[in-house]
Scaffold this motif. Structure first.
Motif, mmCIF file in Angstrom:
data_model
loop_
_atom_site.group_PDB
_atom_site.id
_atom_site.type_symbol
_atom_site.label_atom_id
_atom_site.label_comp_id
_atom_site.label_asym_id
_atom_site.label_seq_id
_atom_site.Cartn_x
_atom_site.Cartn_y
_atom_site.Cartn_z
ATOM 1 N N ILE A 51 14.374 -40.320 -71.515
ATOM 2 C CA ILE A 51 15.613 -39.644 -71.915
ATOM 3 C C ILE A 51 16.017 -40.084 -73.320
ATOM 4 N N LEU A 52 15.894 -41.364 -73.608
ATOM 5 C CA LEU A 52 16.226 -41.873 -74.936
ATOM 6 C C LEU A 52 15.347 -41.239 -76.005
ATOM 7 N N SER A 53 14.072 -41.069 -75.711
ATOM 8 C CA SER A 53 13.162 -40.486 -76.685
ATOM 9 C C SER A 53 13.627 -39.094 -77.101
ATOM 10 N N GLY A 54 13.942 -38.252 -76.125
ATOM 11 C CA GLY A 54 14.430 -36.922 -76.459
ATOM 12 C C GLY A 54 15.750 -36.974 -77.207
ATOM 13 N N PHE A 55 16.635 -37.875 -76.785
ATOM 14 C CA PHE A 55 17.955 -37.979 -77.411
ATOM 15 C C PHE A 55 17.829 -38.351 -78.879
ATOM 16 N N ILE A 56 17.079 -39.417 -79.174
ATOM 17 C CA ILE A 56 17.067 -39.929 -80.539
ATOM 18 C C ILE A 56 16.260 -39.039 -81.469
ATOM 19 N N LEU A 57 15.218 -38.377 -80.967
ATOM 20 C CA LEU A 57 14.468 -37.469 -81.835
ATOM 21 C C LEU A 57 15.300 -36.249 -82.196
ATOM 22 N N ALA A 58 16.061 -35.720 -81.242
ATOM 23 C CA ALA A 58 16.960 -34.607 -81.563
ATOM 24 C C ALA A 58 18.101 -35.073 -82.454
ATOM 25 N N ALA A 99 15.853 -44.399 -88.237
ATOM 26 C CA ALA A 99 16.618 -44.178 -87.000
ATOM 27 C C ALA A 99 15.690 -43.847 -85.859
ATOM 28 N N THR A 100 14.686 -43.012 -86.125
ATOM 29 C CA THR A 100 13.741 -42.635 -85.090
ATOM 30 C C THR A 100 12.891 -43.835 -84.684
#
Length: 393
Positions: A70-77, A386-387
């Motif tokens: 979930i974090l991966s999708g959040f931070i990439l977006a 950030a990513t």
């Protein structure tokens, strides 16, 4: 809260940094460590202590992995730029994944004395092992690296997913997020009903196909990744519902208690979709607004920075220790606890070295093509950092 309040210009606005999510990553990696250290094949505990530890932390691995996806999708977006070229995005993500993966792959081969054949190590080194339901392949060589195979699939799909999510009317984002969370929560019921009767999964109360479908199959786990992307867009479009960090942590505690008392497949992802899905945006909002956060300090930030390396190294350290101490196990609870702390400290020290000597130099050296200008807005260092710092590993 308007996260992007600057007037439109030719340069894409930069999303604020999220240091608390960096720190929170280490706690997720620790959840996976606790799961592994209480695994019957690896734990130094014996008797009632082993049973109690396994009961208490047997669901922690699912929590940690769900958090990372979930974090991966959040931070990439969150850190994405609309005009970033897909090839440059994929280059940065591959540079993030592969150097650490290759080093820990070789270390795992040494720990296992090269006991695996090419049919196991070749899918692992190429990060396609998670497409196989055979646990000897999907968990082969360095077991935790299966999640990198899922991440690689997510990254390949991200440019198209991001284009779609940006087109969603902000007033409909919550409906989409709830739909994806519901899909994650419904998957175990489908697996129990439709995938019964397969080959047994050693040590688990489900068959290998059921476990693989819910836990490892990339298109299934991408539901959580997309949920994270939707939640990022909710925050960035000022649609957050006001859940604070302490509310989300309390809900995570409730979710953990529930996970201890539900059928196994529900502990892998379904139990965590709502608690983790609320915790990550709540922490991000706290950083944006400057609210107090227990995850933002210098030590937590450092731990978060080395968490990717820590995650990849833990299985080799614990397996090596279990092999070395095989004739002496089990230990009393005090000695076993001391060995667990020693394994944690050794893994952390190795992770720090891997981060300093491999991960950070590789990102600086290869994350951007040499021809990229110093002020290229599509690959501005602030966006990439950030990513890299809070994206899932």
């Amino acid at each position: 809260m308007n996260v992007r309040s600057a007037p439109p210009t030719k340069k894409a606005p930069r999303a604020p940094g999220l240091p608390s999510l960096t720190g929170l990553r280490f706690l997720a990696a620790m959840a996976v460590f606790l799961y592994h250290v209480t695994n019957p094949q690896l734990t130094p505990f014996g008797g009632e202590s082993a049973r109690l530890a396994g009961r208490l932390f047997g669901v922690a691995g699912g929590l940690g992995v769900a958090f990372f996806f979930i974090l991966s999708g959040f931070i990439l977006a969150w850190s994405a730029r609309p005009h970033d070229a897909p090839r440059r995005f994929l280059r940065r993500r591959l540079v993030k994944l592969y150097p650490n993966h290759l080093v820990t792959f070789v270390l795992a081969l040494v720990v296992f004395a090269g006991a695996t054949g090419w049919e196991t190590w070749l899918p692992n080194i190429l990060l396609v092992q998670t497409w196989s339901w055979d646990p000897a392949v999907s968990f082969g060589v360095n077991g935790p690296s299966w999640s990198l195979g899922c991440e690689l699939f997510f990254y390949a799909c991200f440019p198209l997913l991001y284009r779609w999510i940006r087109r969603i009317d902000p007033k409909h984002l919550w409906a989409w997020a709830c739909g994806f969370a519901a899909a994650v929560m419904a998957l175990p019921a489908f697996a129990y009903a439709a995938l019964a009767g397969g080959p047994p999964m050693p040590g688990l109360p489900v068959n290998a196909v059921q476990s693989w479908f819910v836990y490892q199959l990339p298109p299934v786990r991408m539901l959580e990744f997309v949920l994270g992307m939707l939640l990022a867009r909710i925050v960035l479009t000022d649609r957050w519902i006001g859940v604070r960090i302490h509310h989300a942590l309390a809900l995570c505690a409730v979710g953990y208690a529930a996970a201890l008392n539900v059928p196994f497949l529900y502990t892998l992802s379904a139990t965590w979709a709502i608690p983790v899905g609320l915790l990550i945006p709540a922490v991000a909002v706290a950083d944006v607004r400057g609210h107090r956060s227990p995850f933002r300090g210098r030590v937590m930030t450092w731990l978060g920075e080395v968490s990717f390396a820590f995650y990849l190294l833990q299985a080799s350290v614990l397996t090596g220790g279990a092999v070395h101490l095989a004739d002496r196990r089990p230990f009393g609870w005090a000695a076993a606890l001391g060995l667990c702390l020693l394994a944690w400290a050794l893994t952390l020290a190795l992770a720090h070295a891997l981060y300093l000597l491999v991960e950070r130099p590789a990102m600086k050296r290869w994350s951007r093509p040499r021809s990229a200008g110093r002020h290229d807005t599509r690959t501005a260092p602030a966006a990439e950092d950030a990513t890299f710092r809070v994206g899932a590993g």
